[in-house]
Design a protein around this motif. Structure first.
Motif, PDB file in Angstrom:
ATOM      1  N   TYR A 196       0.886  -1.156   0.000  1.00 43.41           N
ATOM      2  CA  TYR A 196       0.000   0.000   0.000  1.00 43.41           C
ATOM      3  C   TYR A 196       0.917   1.196   0.000  1.00 43.41           C
ATOM      4  O   TYR A 196       1.507   1.519   1.036  1.00 43.41           O
ATOM      5  N   PHE A 247       4.225   1.035   1.991  1.00 43.90           N
ATOM      6  CA  PHE A 247       4.092   0.040   3.062  1.00 43.90           C
ATOM      7  C   PHE A 247       3.888  -1.358   2.473  1.00 43.90           C
ATOM      8  O   PHE A 247       2.964  -1.593   1.703  1.00 43.90           O
ATOM      9  N   PRO A 264      -1.156 -11.551  14.897  1.00 43.26           N
ATOM     10  CA  PRO A 264      -1.582 -10.280  15.483  1.00 43.26           C
ATOM     11  C   PRO A 264      -2.381  -9.427  14.504  1.00 43.26           C
ATOM     12  O   PRO A 264      -2.256  -9.592  13.290  1.00 43.26           O
ATOM     13  N   SER A 265      -3.171  -8.517  15.045  1.00 40.98           N
ATOM     14  CA  SER A 265      -3.911  -7.558  14.244  1.00 40.98           C
ATOM     15  C   SER A 265      -2.927  -6.754  13.397  1.00 40.98           C
ATOM     16  O   SER A 265      -1.883  -6.338  13.878  1.00 40.98           O
ATOM     17  N   GLY A 266      -3.258  -6.578  12.120  1.00 35.90           N
ATOM     18  CA  GLY A 266      -2.390  -5.813  11.223  1.00 35.90           C
ATOM     19  C   GLY A 266      -1.291  -6.628  10.570  1.00 35.90           C
ATOM     20  O   GLY A 266      -0.458  -6.086   9.853  1.00 35.90           O
ATOM     21  N   SER A 267      -1.290  -7.946  10.786  1.00 33.17           N
ATOM     22  CA  SER A 267      -0.195  -8.767  10.234  1.00 33.17           C
ATOM     23  C   SER A 267      -0.399  -9.121   8.764  1.00 33.17           C
ATOM     24  O   SER A 267       0.493  -9.676   8.134  1.00 33.17           O
ATOM     25  N   GLY A 268      -1.587  -8.833   8.219  1.00 35.19           N
ATOM     26  CA  GLY A 268      -1.803  -9.074   6.783  1.00 35.19           C
ATOM     27  C   GLY A 268      -2.720 -10.260   6.486  1.00 35.19           C
ATOM     28  O   GLY A 268      -2.847 -10.671   5.326  1.00 35.19           O
ATOM     29  N   LYS A 269      -3.394 -10.800   7.492  1.00 32.39           N
ATOM     30  CA  LYS A 269      -4.247 -11.985   7.306  1.00 32.39           C
ATOM     31  C   LYS A 269      -5.399 -11.703   6.330  1.00 32.39           C
ATOM     32  O   LYS A 269      -5.629 -12.475   5.403  1.00 32.39           O
ATOM     33  N   SER A 270      -6.110 -10.602   6.578  1.00 31.86           N
ATOM     34  CA  SER A 270      -7.242 -10.274   5.696  1.00 31.86           C
ATOM     35  C   SER A 270      -6.748  -9.999   4.282  1.00 31.86           C
ATOM     36  O   SER A 270      -7.347 -10.460   3.305  1.00 31.86           O
ATOM     37  N   THR A 271      -5.655  -9.270   4.177  1.00 26.41           N
ATOM     38  CA  THR A 271      -5.115  -8.963   2.857  1.00 26.41           C
ATOM     39  C   THR A 271      -4.767 -10.246   2.120  1.00 26.41           C
ATOM     40  O   THR A 271      -5.093 -10.409   0.939  1.00 26.41           O
ATOM     41  N   VAL A 309       2.640  -4.813   2.770  1.00 21.84           N
ATOM     42  CA  VAL A 309       1.689  -5.530   3.616  1.00 21.84           C
ATOM     43  C   VAL A 309       1.860  -7.041   3.499  1.00 21.84           C
ATOM     44  O   VAL A 309       1.643  -7.765   4.478  1.00 21.84           O
TER      45      VAL A 309
HETATM   46  P1  ADP Z   1      -5.042  -8.295   9.653  1.00 21.60           P
HETATM   47  O1  ADP Z   1      -6.223  -8.859   8.918  1.00 21.60           O
HETATM   48  O2  ADP Z   1      -4.009  -9.315   9.975  1.00 21.60           O
HETATM   49  O3  ADP Z   1      -5.452  -7.520  10.874  1.00 21.60           O
HETATM   50  P2  ADP Z   1      -4.804  -6.564   7.343  1.00 21.60           P
HETATM   51  O4  ADP Z   1      -4.544  -7.453   6.188  1.00 21.60           O
HETATM   52  O5  ADP Z   1      -6.187  -6.041   7.496  1.00 21.60           O
HETATM   53  O6  ADP Z   1      -4.311  -7.266   8.676  1.00 21.60           O
HETATM   54  O7  ADP Z   1      -3.861  -5.291   7.275  1.00 21.60           O
HETATM   55  C1  ADP Z   1      -2.459  -5.418   7.242  1.00 21.60           C
HETATM   56  C2  ADP Z   1      -1.827  -4.055   7.248  1.00 21.60           C
HETATM   57  O8  ADP Z   1      -2.157  -3.359   6.064  1.00 21.60           O
HETATM   58  C3  ADP Z   1      -2.273  -3.185   8.408  1.00 21.60           C
HETATM   59  O9  ADP Z   1      -1.159  -2.474   8.885  1.00 21.60           O
HETATM   60  C4  ADP Z   1      -3.266  -2.245   7.769  1.00 21.60           C
HETATM   61  O10 ADP Z   1      -3.289  -1.008   8.438  1.00 21.60           O
HETATM   62  C5  ADP Z   1      -2.740  -2.108   6.372  1.00 21.60           C
HETATM   63  N1  ADP Z   1      -3.811  -1.871   5.410  1.00 21.60           N
HETATM   64  C6  ADP Z   1      -4.880  -2.675   5.194  1.00 21.60           C
HETATM   65  N2  ADP Z   1      -5.664  -2.186   4.205  1.00 21.60           N
HETATM   66  C7  ADP Z   1      -5.079  -1.032   3.798  1.00 21.60           C
HETATM   67  C8  ADP Z   1      -5.392  -0.043   2.796  1.00 21.60           C
HETATM   68  N3  ADP Z   1      -6.479  -0.173   2.015  1.00 21.60           N
HETATM   69  N4  ADP Z   1      -4.541   0.991   2.654  1.00 21.60           N
HETATM   70  C9  ADP Z   1      -3.433   1.105   3.413  1.00 21.60           C
HETATM   71  N5  ADP Z   1      -3.071   0.215   4.374  1.00 21.60           N
HETATM   72  C10 ADP Z   1      -3.878  -0.842   4.562  1.00 21.60           C
END
Ligand code: ADP
Ligand code: MG
Length: 240
Positions: A11, A14, A35-42, A16
């Motif tokens: 992103y 950054f 952990p939260s923010g580790s990239g699981k959803s992405t 991810v």
């Molecule tokens: P998780 O599901 O493990 O909590 P995410 O995949 O949601 O993690 O997010 C991973 C990282 O990417 C986080 O630091 C989040 O802030 C960042 N992030 C997620 N979506 C976006 C976006 N659309 N733009 C910028 N940063 C993003």
């Protein structure tokens, strides 16, 4: 069924996802935690092309994602996804929510779509809720509807992104029970969750992510009793 090879995603500046190598066989059940923010959803959103990646390759059922619009569409038709928020249409009844995809995207007749929808409402054990509106259901029931709605598209792979995180504690099990049953049907499942009881029960392999990397992959027996990395040990200590 799913292969990530050297996948990175950014992103802006950054990063991810950092050089992800990962694969899942047909019928395999994978639980992803971290952990939260580790990239699981992405990571899981990349599997159905909801997120684009910048380098590396992702193939799903032999189809390379991002090659062209048609392959992305084909992959999406094979992959169902359930989110933390159920995303049901509030102005449609339960049965109409379920029929929408088959009628609109598959061109199915309404009677055939209704039969299919009832079959999956039975599968998630709430056939009696068919004519109600989402707001008349509990959170757990709404999430079951969301699962049934995905199943109506007859996907080969189901992705779940923290499907019980938005639920009151007493409703978590009624959703997990449905997921355990689904796992028993041989569906390929990728589940992001911190419900470790569920993970122990159904996961073939556990994946631990931290800071955009896959840090550890192991069968549950090994993962929970002898995590190798310090980061994974610390994480498990916090949540177990
Ligand atoms: P998780 O599901 O493990 O909590 P995410 O995949 O949601 O993690 O997010 C991973 C990282 O990417 C986080 O630091 C989040 O802030 C960042 N992030 C997620 N979506 C976006 C976006 N659309 N733009 C910028 N940063 C993003
Ligand atoms: Mg997430």
């Amino acid at each position: 069924m799913i292969t990530f090879s050297g996948v990175s995603k950014f992103y802006g500046d950054f990063q991810v996802l950092k050089n992800i190598d990962f694969s899942a066989r047909a019928g395999e059940r994978i639980v992803i935690c971290g952990p939260s923010g580790s990239g699981k959803s992405t990571l899981i959103r990349c599997i159905n092309g909801l997120e684009a990646h910048q380098s590396g390759t992702i193939t799903v059922d032999g189809i390379r994602l991002g090659a062209d619009a048609a392959s992305t569409r084909k992959v999406r038709s094979e992959v169902g996804m359930v989110f933390q928020q159920f995303n049901l249409f509030p102005h449609l009844t339960v049965i109409e929510n379920l029929m929408l995809g088959p009628v609109r995207a598959r061109g199915m007749s309404r009677p055939a779509a209704r039969d299919l929808a009832m079959r999956y409402l039975n599968r998630v054990r709430i056939p009696e809720q068919a004519e109600k509106y989402p707001r008349q259901l509990s959170g757990g029931q709404q999430q079951r509807v969301a699962i049934a709605r995905s199943l109506c598209m007859e996907p080969r792979i189901m992705l779940f992104d923290e499907p019980t995180s938005a639920l009151d504690p007493e409703m978590i099990n009624e959703v997990l029970d449905v997921m355990v049953e689904l796992a028993g049907t041989g569906m390929t499942m990728i589940v992001v969750t911190h419900e470790m009881g569920f993970a122990r029960k159904v996961a073939d392999r556990m994946v631990f992510m931290d800071h955009g990397e896959i840090v550890e992959v192991a069968p549950p027996a090994e993962f929970f009793t002898a995590p190798k990395s310090r980061r994974c040990q610390d994480f498990l200590q916090k949540i177990l």
